[in-house]
Design a protein around this motif. Structure first.
Motif, PDB file in Angstrom:
ATOM      1  N   GLU A  19     -29.780 -40.109  17.030  1.00  0.00           N
ATOM      2  CA  GLU A  19     -28.874 -39.022  17.373  1.00  0.00           C
ATOM      3  C   GLU A  19     -28.399 -37.633  17.724  1.00  0.00           C
ATOM      4  O   GLU A  19     -28.909 -37.076  18.391  1.00  0.00           O
ATOM      5  N   ALA A  20     -29.368 -37.738  16.919  1.00  0.00           N
ATOM      6  CA  ALA A  20     -29.079 -36.026  16.532  1.00  0.00           C
ATOM      7  C   ALA A  20     -29.912 -35.625  17.369  1.00  0.00           C
ATOM      8  O   ALA A  20     -30.242 -34.247  18.152  1.00  0.00           O
ATOM      9  N   ALA A  21     -31.318 -35.866  16.902  1.00  0.00           N
ATOM     10  CA  ALA A  21     -33.039 -35.315  18.567  1.00  0.00           C
ATOM     11  C   ALA A  21     -32.090 -35.868  19.665  1.00  0.00           C
ATOM     12  O   ALA A  21     -33.384 -34.638  20.329  1.00  0.00           O
ATOM     13  N   ARG A  22     -31.711 -36.831  19.682  1.00  0.00           N
ATOM     14  CA  ARG A  22     -30.848 -37.077  21.546  1.00  0.00           C
ATOM     15  C   ARG A  22     -30.589 -35.838  22.202  1.00  0.00           C
ATOM     16  O   ARG A  22     -30.735 -35.533  22.506  1.00  0.00           O
ATOM     17  N   ARG A  23     -29.161 -35.329  21.089  1.00  0.00           N
ATOM     18  CA  ARG A  23     -28.258 -34.418  21.696  1.00  0.00           C
ATOM     19  C   ARG A  23     -29.278 -33.095  21.548  1.00  0.00           C
ATOM     20  O   ARG A  23     -28.899 -32.199  22.008  1.00  0.00           O
ATOM     21  N   THR A  24     -30.531 -32.666  20.800  1.00  0.00           N
ATOM     22  CA  THR A  24     -31.642 -31.659  20.492  1.00  0.00           C
ATOM     23  C   THR A  24     -31.435 -31.295  21.890  1.00  0.00           C
ATOM     24  O   THR A  24     -32.524 -30.596  22.323  1.00  0.00           O
ATOM     25  N   LEU A  25     -32.518 -32.354  21.943  1.00  0.00           N
ATOM     26  CA  LEU A  25     -33.016 -32.624  23.297  1.00  0.00           C
ATOM     27  C   LEU A  25     -32.624 -32.701  24.406  1.00  0.00           C
ATOM     28  O   LEU A  25     -32.907 -32.375  25.741  1.00  0.00           O
ATOM     29  N   GLY A  26     -31.367 -32.526  24.710  1.00  0.00           N
ATOM     30  CA  GLY A  26     -30.208 -32.696  25.759  1.00  0.00           C
ATOM     31  C   GLY A  26     -30.195 -31.547  25.939  1.00  0.00           C
ATOM     32  O   GLY A  26     -29.375 -30.660  27.189  1.00  0.00           O
ATOM     33  N   VAL A  27     -30.571 -30.163  25.415  1.00  0.00           N
ATOM     34  CA  VAL A  27     -30.139 -28.859  25.140  1.00  0.00           C
ATOM     35  C   VAL A  27     -31.009 -28.320  25.731  1.00  0.00           C
ATOM     36  O   VAL A  27     -32.209 -28.371  25.033  1.00  0.00           O
ATOM     37  N   SER A  28     -30.997 -27.782  26.776  1.00  0.00           N
ATOM     38  CA  SER A  28     -32.323 -26.917  27.355  1.00  0.00           C
ATOM     39  C   SER A  28     -31.821 -24.715  27.018  1.00  0.00           C
ATOM     40  O   SER A  28     -31.328 -24.929  26.829  1.00  0.00           O
ATOM     41  N   LEU A  29     -33.597 -24.746  27.077  1.00  0.00           N
ATOM     42  CA  LEU A  29     -33.199 -23.052  26.853  1.00  0.00           C
ATOM     43  C   LEU A  29     -32.500 -22.232  27.723  1.00  0.00           C
ATOM     44  O   LEU A  29     -31.468 -21.481  27.408  1.00  0.00           O
ATOM     45  N   GLU A  30     -32.767 -22.747  28.905  1.00  0.00           N
ATOM     46  CA  GLU A  30     -31.900 -22.132  30.016  1.00  0.00           C
ATOM     47  C   GLU A  30     -30.272 -22.211  29.956  1.00  0.00           C
ATOM     48  O   GLU A  30     -29.726 -21.224  30.141  1.00  0.00           O
ATOM     49  N   GLU A  31     -30.302 -23.904  29.346  1.00  0.00           N
ATOM     50  CA  GLU A  31     -28.496 -23.897  29.478  1.00  0.00           C
ATOM     51  C   GLU A  31     -27.945 -22.256  28.138  1.00  0.00           C
ATOM     52  O   GLU A  31     -26.803 -22.063  28.145  1.00  0.00           O
ATOM     53  N   LEU A  32     -28.549 -22.808  27.046  1.00  0.00           N
ATOM     54  CA  LEU A  32     -28.028 -22.090  25.916  1.00  0.00           C
ATOM     55  C   LEU A  32     -27.892 -20.207  26.599  1.00  0.00           C
ATOM     56  O   LEU A  32     -27.526 -19.400  26.138  1.00  0.00           O
ATOM     57  N   LEU A  33     -29.112 -19.923  26.943  1.00  0.00           N
ATOM     58  CA  LEU A  33     -29.538 -18.521  27.316  1.00  0.00           C
ATOM     59  C   LEU A  33     -28.556 -18.443  28.256  1.00  0.00           C
ATOM     60  O   LEU A  33     -27.583 -17.156  28.343  1.00  0.00           O
ATOM     61  N   ASP A  34     -27.931 -19.466  29.511  1.00  0.00           N
ATOM     62  CA  ASP A  34     -26.409 -19.132  30.300  1.00  0.00           C
ATOM     63  C   ASP A  34     -25.517 -19.082  29.574  1.00  0.00           C
ATOM     64  O   ASP A  34     -24.419 -17.962  29.720  1.00  0.00           O
ATOM     65  N   LEU A  35     -25.554 -19.764  28.735  1.00  0.00           N
ATOM     66  CA  LEU A  35     -24.063 -19.549  27.840  1.00  0.00           C
ATOM     67  C   LEU A  35     -23.895 -18.348  26.922  1.00  0.00           C
ATOM     68  O   LEU A  35     -22.577 -17.367  27.441  1.00  0.00           O
ATOM     69  N   LYS A  36     -24.880 -18.019  27.078  1.00  0.00           N
ATOM     70  CA  LYS A  36     -24.965 -16.807  25.735  1.00  0.00           C
ATOM     71  C   LYS A  36     -24.680 -15.533  26.458  1.00  0.00           C
ATOM     72  O   LYS A  36     -23.952 -14.798  26.767  1.00  0.00           O
ATOM     73  N   ASP A  37     -24.679 -15.326  28.224  1.00  0.00           N
ATOM     74  CA  ASP A  37     -24.126 -14.593  29.118  1.00  0.00           C
ATOM     75  C   ASP A  37     -23.037 -14.274  29.520  1.00  0.00           C
ATOM     76  O   ASP A  37     -22.194 -13.822  29.884  1.00  0.00           O
ATOM     77  N   HIS A  38     -22.840 -15.816  29.119  1.00  0.00           N
ATOM     78  CA  HIS A  38     -21.105 -15.625  29.795  1.00  0.00           C
ATOM     79  C   HIS A  38     -20.097 -15.835  27.962  1.00  0.00           C
ATOM     80  O   HIS A  38     -18.981 -16.441  28.638  1.00  0.00           O
ATOM     81  N   VAL A  39     -20.579 -15.667  27.161  1.00  0.00           N
ATOM     82  CA  VAL A  39     -19.910 -15.618  26.337  1.00  0.00           C
ATOM     83  C   VAL A  39     -18.740 -14.234  25.965  1.00  0.00           C
ATOM     84  O   VAL A  39     -18.865 -12.904  25.809  1.00  0.00           O
ATOM     85  N   VAL A  40     -17.646 -14.301  25.820  1.00  0.00           N
ATOM     86  CA  VAL A  40     -16.671 -13.242  25.511  1.00  0.00           C
ATOM     87  C   VAL A  40     -16.420 -13.049  24.069  1.00  0.00           C
ATOM     88  O   VAL A  40     -15.835 -14.099  23.442  1.00  0.00           O
ATOM     89  N   VAL A  41     -16.912 -12.234  23.635  1.00  0.00           N
ATOM     90  CA  VAL A  41     -16.575 -12.068  22.367  1.00  0.00           C
ATOM     91  C   VAL A  41     -15.481 -11.694  21.923  1.00  0.00           C
ATOM     92  O   VAL A  41     -14.863 -10.470  22.995  1.00  0.00           O
ATOM     93  N   THR A  42     -14.646 -11.923  21.239  1.00  0.00           N
ATOM     94  CA  THR A  42     -13.260 -11.175  20.465  1.00  0.00           C
ATOM     95  C   THR A  42     -13.110 -10.832  19.816  1.00  0.00           C
ATOM     96  O   THR A  42     -14.259 -11.199  18.270  1.00  0.00           O
ATOM     97  N   GLU A  43     -12.201 -10.154  18.997  1.00  0.00           N
ATOM     98  CA  GLU A  43     -12.257  -9.561  18.316  1.00  0.00           C
ATOM     99  C   GLU A  43     -11.995 -10.220  16.930  1.00  0.00           C
ATOM    100  O   GLU A  43     -10.580 -11.054  16.661  1.00  0.00           O
ATOM    101  N   ALA A  44     -12.734  -9.992  15.256  1.00  0.00           N
ATOM    102  CA  ALA A  44     -12.346 -11.285  14.595  1.00  0.00           C
ATOM    103  C   ALA A  44     -11.151 -11.385  14.253  1.00  0.00           C
ATOM    104  O   ALA A  44     -10.396 -10.270  14.077  1.00  0.00           O
TER     105      ALA A  44
END
Length: 90
Positions: A19-44
């Motif tokens: 299951e972990a391997a299936r989930r890992t394979l389901g995430v692409s580098l492009e998706e991660l980069l896209d998510l990174k570009d849209h993350v809003v960082v707020t004060e901790a």
């Protein structure tokens, strides 16, 4: 009886690993980069930890860095390591 429970545990471990391997394979580098570009960082919130401080002071990270240095890998430039470096844009 012990062998049967060990067999079930091994089967469950294999299912979790698959299951972990299936989930890992389901995430692409492009998706991660896209998510990174849209993350809003707020004060901790008060009492939260600083991940950078954790990485800098971690014995595990130190050990990995020492092993990589022994293998001939150079330390990454600070700007790139902090996310300010020259990655390829879209």
């Amino acid at each position: 009886a012990g062998g049967a429970s060990q067999g079930r545990a091994a089967g469950q471990s294999l299912a979790l690993w698959q299951e972990a391997a299936r989930r890992t394979l389901g995430v692409s580098l492009e998706e991660l980069l896209d998510l990174k570009d849209h993350v809003v960082v707020t004060e901790a919130p008060e009492g939260s930890f600083n991940i950078q401080e954790l990485f800098q002071n971690s014995p595990a990270v130190q050990q990995v860095q020492e092993v990589l240095a022994e293998l001939g890998f150079a330390e990454a430039p600070r700007a790139a390591a902090e996310g300010k470096g020259g990655g390829k844009g879209k």
